[in-house]
Design an enzyme around this catalytic site. Structure first.
Site: not given
Ligand code: FPP
Length: 252
Positions: A25, A42, A136
């Site tokens: 956020d 963004h 991962l």
């Protein structure tokens, strides 16, 4: 960099969280503070995504789950939604070779069939290209919300019960967990939210029952490896009791 190396030694590699989930956020505020467009925030946020994915992989985190686009995010202005969709598709296409090189496997969580077809295609290509990877596990939550996921699971279980495939009396926590899109993924040990808000915003509500929560005012584009380390070190200082007493946990 030298400082980061030094601080990395504070981390106990044997007690790393197996699964870190992140609510990213603050992209919009990051841009506004610089009198720039939200889209710049963004775009800068994508750099944090690649940085944190790489660092998680390097230090041996097994699961990283990123809340990239929530069900509620569809209500943003259409131009911002379009921009985010293009950015997500473009990022996946650009990053897939690197993810393969780093042995990172992509998983998708959410109602991905609501995404534009070309973005879906880029995502499925990424999933396919990384399917063999064993390092991962990177979960991208796209058009995801926990209430959507739980509602879908309840509907599926009800349908199975109606068809006589399961006995409602036998439905337990395990059955519910197996009906969620995270069925093959351990619950998050650590949930991080950047950007200063202290809420969970419809993210992995079932799965975070016993997760440690870490809130930082740092905006997502500024979330670097050093701030990430702060969160991991803080996590390692906590005692996870899972409802038991401190004495019981110490005796184990
Ligand atoms: C929240 O900031 C951020 C988002 C809703 C989007 C996050 C998405 C990315 C960083 C791109 C991810 C890409 C991939 C490939 C995973 P905000 O806009 O709510 O910030 P604000 O609260 O400051 O307005």
């Amino acid at each position: 960099m030298e400082d980061l190396e030094k601080r990395l030694k504070e981390l106990d590699p044997t007690r790393l969280p197996q699964h870190v989930a992140i609510i990213m956020d603050g992209n919009g505020r990051w841009a506004r503070m610089r009198s720039r467009e939200r889209s710049d925030g963004h775009a800068e946020g994508v750099n944090s995504v690649t940085r944190i994915t790489r660092f998680s992989s390097d230090i041996g985190i097994k699961y990283l789950t990123l809340y990239a686009f929530s069900t509620e995010n569809w209500n943003r202005p259409q131009a911002e939604v379009d921009m985010l969709m293009n950015l997500i598709g473009w990022t996946i296409r650009r990053e897939t070779p690197d993810l393969v090189a780093n042995n990172v496997k992509i998983h998708l969580l959410g109602e991905t069939d609501r995404l534009p077809e070309d973005v879906q295609q880029s995502l499925y290509d990424g999933v396919k290209a990384t399917a063999h990877c064993t390092g991962l596990n990177l979960q991208l939550c796209l058009s995801y919300s926990s209430r959507w996921e739980i509602t879908r699971a309840v509907r599926e279980l009800a349908e199975k019960a109606m068809r006589g495939e399961i006995n409602p009396d036998r439905i337990d926590e395990h059955t519910v967990a197996e009906s969620l899109s995270t069925r093959d993924i351990p619950d998050p040990d650590l949930l991080i939210r950047t950007g200063g808000e202290e809420r969970v915003s419809n993210f992995l509500l079932w799965q975070i029952a016993y997760s440690e929560l870490y809130f930082t005012p740092v905006l997502w584009p500024d979330f670097d490896n050093s701030v990430y380390l702060d969160a991991l070190i803080d996590y390692q200082r906590r005692e996870r009791r899972f409802g038991k007493t401190s004495d019981q946990v110490k005796a184990e």
